[in-house]
Design an enzyme around this catalytic site. Sequence first.
Site, PDB file in Angstrom:
ATOM      1  N   LEU A  10       0.858  -1.176   0.000  1.00 53.25           N
ATOM      2  CA  LEU A  10       0.000   0.000   0.000  1.00 53.25           C
ATOM      3  C   LEU A  10       0.896   1.228   0.000  1.00 53.25           C
ATOM      4  O   LEU A  10       1.999   1.200   0.556  1.00 53.25           O
ATOM      5  CB  LEU A  10      -0.900   0.032   1.240  1.00 53.25           C
ATOM      6  CG  LEU A  10      -2.051  -0.974   1.340  1.00 53.25           C
ATOM      7  CD1 LEU A  10      -2.769  -0.807   2.681  1.00 53.25           C
ATOM      8  CD2 LEU A  10      -3.024  -0.815   0.188  1.00 53.25           C
ATOM      9  N   ASP A  11       0.419   2.312  -0.598  1.00 52.84           N
ATOM     10  CA  ASP A  11       1.171   3.563  -0.546  1.00 52.84           C
ATOM     11  C   ASP A  11       1.382   4.001   0.906  1.00 52.84           C
ATOM     12  O   ASP A  11       0.573   3.683   1.788  1.00 52.84           O
ATOM     13  CB  ASP A  11       0.409   4.677  -1.275  1.00 52.84           C
ATOM     14  CG  ASP A  11       0.325   4.442  -2.774  1.00 52.84           C
ATOM     15  OD1 ASP A  11       1.113   3.648  -3.301  1.00 52.84           O
ATOM     16  OD2 ASP A  11      -0.556   5.070  -3.405  1.00 52.84           O
ATOM     17  N   ARG A  12       2.423   4.750   1.137  1.00 55.09           N
ATOM     18  CA  ARG A  12       2.736   5.236   2.482  1.00 55.09           C
ATOM     19  C   ARG A  12       1.542   5.914   3.141  1.00 55.09           C
ATOM     20  O   ARG A  12       1.240   5.678   4.323  1.00 55.09           O
ATOM     21  CB  ARG A  12       3.909   6.227   2.425  1.00 55.09           C
ATOM     22  CG  ARG A  12       4.277   6.821   3.774  1.00 55.09           C
ATOM     23  CD  ARG A  12       5.205   8.002   3.653  1.00 55.09           C
ATOM     24  NE  ARG A  12       4.532   9.154   3.053  1.00 55.09           N
ATOM     25  CZ  ARG A  12       5.070  10.384   2.969  1.00 55.09           C
ATOM     26  NH1 ARG A  12       6.285  10.597   3.424  1.00 55.09           N
ATOM     27  NH2 ARG A  12       4.397  11.370   2.420  1.00 55.09           N
TER      28      ARG A  12
END
Length: 215
Positions: free
Chosen positions: A61-63
């Site tokens: 997942l993106d940060r």
Amino acid sequence: MSADYDPPTGPIPILYEDDHLIVVDKPHGLLSVPGRGEHLADCLLTRLEAMRPEVLLCHRLDRDTSGIMVFALTKEAQRKMGRLFETKRVRKRYIARVWGEVAEEKGTVDLPLIVDWPNRPLQHVNFERGKPSVTDWARVAVEDGTTRMRLMPRTGRSHQLRVHMRELGHPILGDPFYAEGPARDFARMMLHAEGLKFEHPVEGRMLRLEAPCPF
């Protein structure tokens, strides 16, 4: 990102665990895997490795996205989970809050995406060289000039939901890359991976896993 990386502290909520998988609720602001440089070493993977040294990455997942992530505890489970993701047999569900009031009840965004090399890691729509990218969406509620949305990606391109919502005319609130002006002025990006549904990679039974939305 390196200058302002200040990941949250505290325990990582475990949502599910067996001999093959561990499923957790990733907080926003924490990298899934290490970035380049010692200052970006702290991430979800390394924190889980401190608890379970055998843990193996299955997806990311993106940060700035929070929510449900699956990790494998054996090479077999990792290989089979990877195959499930590749063959689109993992049903994903996200909750987002977006800028503006969405008029329609539901719809689909079908726009091919590719990395914007001069501005990477940003992605952009490219009908000639982009990879197929499809997102189904449904309006949940209108809230003070914003809209709560349920997003169901059919594909898993980098930044897919973020770009597709911007192209729809309703960028995700707090998105540091794709939102502008007041739509960007939020404490966090309002995107959360709420649910996953897939067949257990080893045992074969259906798993329906959820991480409650924090916003």
